[in-house]
Design a protein around this motif. Structure first.
Motif, PDB file in Angstrom:
ATOM      1  N   ALA A 149       0.837  -1.210   0.000  1.00 41.57           N
ATOM      2  CA  ALA A 149       0.000   0.000   0.000  1.00 41.57           C
ATOM      3  C   ALA A 149       0.867   1.254   0.000  1.00 41.57           C
ATOM      4  CB  ALA A 149      -0.930  -0.011   1.199  1.00 41.57           C
ATOM      5  N   ALA A 150       1.946   1.227   0.768  1.00 40.01           N
ATOM      6  CA  ALA A 150       2.835   2.399   0.803  1.00 40.01           C
ATOM      7  C   ALA A 150       3.434   2.660  -0.568  1.00 40.01           C
ATOM      8  CB  ALA A 150       3.932   2.179   1.844  1.00 40.01           C
ATOM      9  N   ARG A 151       3.821   1.609  -1.263  1.00 40.88           N
ATOM     10  CA  ARG A 151       4.380   1.768  -2.602  1.00 40.88           C
ATOM     11  C   ARG A 151       3.328   2.265  -3.586  1.00 40.88           C
ATOM     12  NH1 ARG A 151       8.874  -1.137  -4.028  1.00 40.88           N
ATOM     13  NH2 ARG A 151       8.517  -0.159  -6.066  1.00 40.88           N
ATOM     14  N   VAL A 152       2.138   1.722  -3.489  1.00 41.91           N
ATOM     15  CA  VAL A 152       1.061   2.120  -4.395  1.00 41.91           C
ATOM     16  C   VAL A 152       0.697   3.583  -4.182  1.00 41.91           C
ATOM     17  CG1 VAL A 152      -1.394   1.772  -4.904  1.00 41.91           C
ATOM     18  CG2 VAL A 152       0.138  -0.196  -4.742  1.00 41.91           C
ATOM     19  N   ASN A 153       0.720   4.031  -2.949  1.00 47.26           N
ATOM     20  CA  ASN A 153       0.377   5.427  -2.657  1.00 47.26           C
ATOM     21  C   ASN A 153       1.395   6.411  -3.222  1.00 47.26           C
ATOM     22  OD1 ASN A 153      -2.023   4.853  -1.322  1.00 47.26           O
ATOM     23  ND2 ASN A 153      -1.012   4.632   0.670  1.00 47.26           N
ATOM     24  N   GLU A 154       2.573   5.925  -3.619  1.00 50.39           N
ATOM     25  CA  GLU A 154       3.590   6.780  -4.223  1.00 50.39           C
ATOM     26  C   GLU A 154       3.407   6.937  -5.725  1.00 50.39           C
ATOM     27  OE1 GLU A 154       7.242   4.899  -3.188  1.00 50.39           O
ATOM     28  OE2 GLU A 154       7.172   5.538  -1.082  1.00 50.39           O
ATOM     29  N   PHE A 155       2.522   6.135  -6.314  1.00 51.38           N
ATOM     30  CA  PHE A 155       2.324   6.196  -7.758  1.00 51.38           C
ATOM     31  C   PHE A 155       1.815   7.564  -8.188  1.00 51.38           C
ATOM     32  CE2 PHE A 155       1.543   1.369  -8.323  1.00 51.38           C
ATOM     33  CZ  PHE A 155       2.832   1.179  -8.783  1.00 51.38           C
ATOM     34  N   THR A 156       2.284   8.005  -9.343  1.00 49.33           N
ATOM     35  CA  THR A 156       1.704   9.173 -10.005  1.00 49.33           C
ATOM     36  C   THR A 156       0.883   8.687 -11.185  1.00 49.33           C
ATOM     37  OG1 THR A 156       3.709   9.419 -11.354  1.00 49.33           O
ATOM     38  CG2 THR A 156       3.568  10.693  -9.308  1.00 49.33           C
ATOM     39  N   VAL A 157      -0.261   9.310 -11.413  1.00 51.77           N
ATOM     40  CA  VAL A 157      -1.201   8.880 -12.449  1.00 51.77           C
ATOM     41  C   VAL A 157      -1.384  10.010 -13.452  1.00 51.77           C
ATOM     42  CG1 VAL A 157      -3.535   8.041 -12.922  1.00 51.77           C
ATOM     43  CG2 VAL A 157      -2.398   7.425 -10.763  1.00 51.77           C
ATOM     44  N   GLY A 158      -1.301   9.688 -14.736  1.00 51.06           N
ATOM     45  CA  GLY A 158      -1.498  10.712 -15.751  1.00 51.06           C
ATOM     46  C   GLY A 158      -1.351  10.157 -17.156  1.00 51.06           C
ATOM     47  N   ARG A 159      -1.393  11.034 -18.141  1.00 51.45           N
ATOM     48  CA  ARG A 159      -1.323  10.643 -19.540  1.00 51.45           C
ATOM     49  C   ARG A 159       0.004   9.957 -19.843  1.00 51.45           C
ATOM     50  NH1 ARG A 159       0.081  13.771 -24.624  1.00 51.45           N
ATOM     51  NH2 ARG A 159      -0.931  12.615 -26.318  1.00 51.45           N
ATOM     52  N   GLY A 160      -0.084   8.739 -20.380  1.00 52.81           N
ATOM     53  CA  GLY A 160       1.106   7.949 -20.597  1.00 52.81           C
ATOM     54  C   GLY A 160       2.130   8.589 -21.502  1.00 52.81           C
ATOM     55  N   ALA A 161       1.680   9.355 -22.469  1.00 58.56           N
ATOM     56  CA  ALA A 161       2.595   9.970 -23.426  1.00 58.56           C
ATOM     57  C   ALA A 161       3.411  11.104 -22.814  1.00 58.56           C
ATOM     58  CB  ALA A 161       1.814  10.486 -24.639  1.00 58.56           C
ATOM     59  N   GLU A 162       3.055  11.506 -21.614  1.00 58.13           N
ATOM     60  CA  GLU A 162       3.819  12.536 -20.910  1.00 58.13           C
ATOM     61  C   GLU A 162       4.844  11.860 -20.001  1.00 58.13           C
ATOM     62  OE1 GLU A 162       3.275  15.692 -21.534  1.00 58.13           O
ATOM     63  OE2 GLU A 162       1.378  15.527 -22.640  1.00 58.13           O
ATOM     64  N   GLU A 163       5.978  12.473 -19.826  1.00 51.55           N
ATOM     65  CA  GLU A 163       7.015  11.924 -18.956  1.00 51.55           C
ATOM     66  C   GLU A 163       6.601  12.013 -17.487  1.00 51.55           C
ATOM     67  OE1 GLU A 163       9.720  10.413 -19.787  1.00 51.55           O
ATOM     68  OE2 GLU A 163      10.152  10.992 -21.865  1.00 51.55           O
TER      69      GLU A 163
END
Length: 489
Positions: free
Chosen positions: A316-330
């Motif tokens: 859960a701690a690792r998942v909470n660090e994820f950033t979510v957004g348009r794949g074509a963007e860095e």
């Protein structure tokens, strides 16, 4: 959202027609269909929508090119595949960006797919010149047995949307190495990468008609027409098990050679003696790669009760660090799901898990706004009644079920119609060997969350499919053994 100049220039370089017999042309009906960026919902390109007549013309081209291509030296076939590999590596950024735009995966993962897909070109460029035969005396001593390998003949490939480059190279490369011609139907959601790859093959020197691309929004009609044509000799399909069953039924009418890479519901077992750092890393990779949209994804994470709380907290701690957004963007870890249906299905599975006794550790909801986004999600305390235990997820959803004994873990893992891949984390080598023997899967990762490799045979057991792609085995899916008796005088 307006496309960036480099994105528009790349899309403009991709053909919008059907690749038949060395030319790119519109559909005979004039119809087109739209390809959308799942992160924005906007159309990025419209391409020709093949009719049944177009598909048959593509098979005409493949049949017409078959004899000449089979007669081409294995060294020349090898050289073309190697040139294609080199060109692909030169254009890694273009292919990665194109995949991210049409499929939604993060650009960093798309670059990884270019490397992975390219390895099939390099591997089978080497295998093309190493097809073995056999020569031996018969037991009676009256003659010699000569066994040679000949190309199966024209092939029809149906590829999925989740790995649009790798699934094309994994099928096309061994077929070309063996001397077979191809008609390929890419998924309607992600056809651009396959078209772009076919253009690259042309530049690498592939003769006209050897690979033909017929994208269509009418998959069933096209497949029915080609599978009923007696000139077709091979079908290779990657997709769901229900569709695969229907295709096998159709292929049986002409006794076609078939390769089927079908569904998966992979177990990932974490034993009490596992290195938890390694297990967490492996689970993150096995589950969340490609936004969880992979047949090899670890859907059922089976964790020993003595370490389950710590494992769940770390995940859960690792998942909470994820950033979510348009794949074509860095810079984003999680991209968009391929379409709105995928979002709805992921939400359904979360709701079902909770209704059958699980708890949400983090995430659990669709992300409102533009695009097909879902929160990276962890649910714990799954029960056997949960739909996650039976179905493919194809979304960023990790579910944990707990066990107390080794036999119980094996029973949970094998309690599925699927048998594609399994993952095991243990520091006990003897237990690892037992798992190799006991788990019903065609592939297994022992203390790793990534098993795919061009040099290894990819494929499953039970309803996860037939045949193997990659490895030494991969080229033999496109060869038939021919026996000749040479009498002794």
């Amino acid at each position: 959202m307006a496309l960036k100049p480099n994105e528009q220039a790349l899309l403009d370089s991709v053909q919008n027609g059907l690749g038949i017999g060395g030319t790119w042309e519109p559909s005979t009906s004039g119809a087109t269909f739209d390809v959308q960026d799942p992160a924005t919902g906007e159309t990025i390109k419209s391409i020709a929508d093949a009719t049944v007549e177009d598909a048959v013309r593509a098979l005409d081209a493949a049949v017409g090119a078959q004899a000449a291509w089979a007669g081409t030296s294995s060294r020349e076939r090898s050289n073309i595949l190697r040139r294609a590999y080199d060109l692909l590596m030169e254009r890694k950024e273009d292919f990665a960006l194109l995949m991210s735009m049409e499929m939604g995966k993060p650009i960093a993962e798309a670059r990884g797919e270019v490397n992975y897909g390219g390895e099939f070109l390099r591997w089978f460029s080497e295998e093309a010149v190493r097809v073995p035969g056999d020569f031996r005396q018969n037991p009676e001593g009256t003659g010699n047995i000569l066994v040679s390998q000949i190309p199966v003949g024209p092939c029809y490939f149906i590829t999925p949307w989740n790995f649009p480059l790798a699934m094309a190279t994994r099928k096309i490369a061994p077929a070309l190495a063996a001397g077979c011609t191809v008609v390929i139907k890419p998924a309607a959601l992600t056809p651009l990468t396959t078209i772009f790859f076919a253009q690259l093959l042309e530049e690498a020197g592939l003769p006209a008609g050897v690979v033909n691309v017929v994208a269509t929004s009418k998959s069933s009609a096209q497949s029915s027409a080609l599978l009923s044509d007696k000139r077709l000799r091979k079908l290779s399909f990657t997709g769901s098990t229900p569709v695969g069953v229907k295709l096998l039924e159709a292929a049986a009418q002409n006794v076609l050679r078939t390769s089927m890479e079908l569904g998966g519901n992979a177990p990932l077992i974490v034993f009490e003696d596992a290195d938890l750092d390694r297990a967490v890393e492996g689970a993150m990779l096995a589950k969340f790669r490609n936004v969880g949209q992979a047949c090899t994804a670890a859907n059922r994470v089976i964790v020993h009760e003595s370490v389950a709380d710590e494992f769940a907290a770390r995940i859960a701690a690792r998942v909470n660090e994820f950033t979510v957004g348009r794949g074509a963007e860095e810079g984003f870890d999680i991209g968009a799901l391929v379409d709105g249906k995928a979002v709805v299905n992921t939400a359904r599975l979360v709701e079902d898990a909770v209704a059958t006794g699980a708890t949400i550790v983090t995430g659990g909801e669709a992300i409102e706004g533009v695009g097909n986004f879902f929160q990276p999600t962890v649910v714990d305390h799954l029960t056997p009644q949960s739909a996650i235990m039976r179905e493919e997820i194809f979304g960023p959803l990790l579910g944990i079920i707990r066990f107390s004994t080794e036999d119980e873990a094996v029973e949970i893992a094998n309690n599925t119609e699927y048998g594609l891949v399994s993952y095991v984390f243990t520091e006990n080598i003897h237990r690892g060997q037992r798992m190799i023997e006991k788990l019903e899967s065609g592939m297994m990762g022992l203390n790793t969350g990534l098993v795919s490799n061009a040099a290894a045979p990819f494929g499953g057991l039970k309803q996860s499919g037939l045949g193997r792609e990659g490895g030494f085995e991969g080229i033999h899916e496109f060869l038939s053994s021919k026996y000749t008796l040479l009498p002794r005088s």
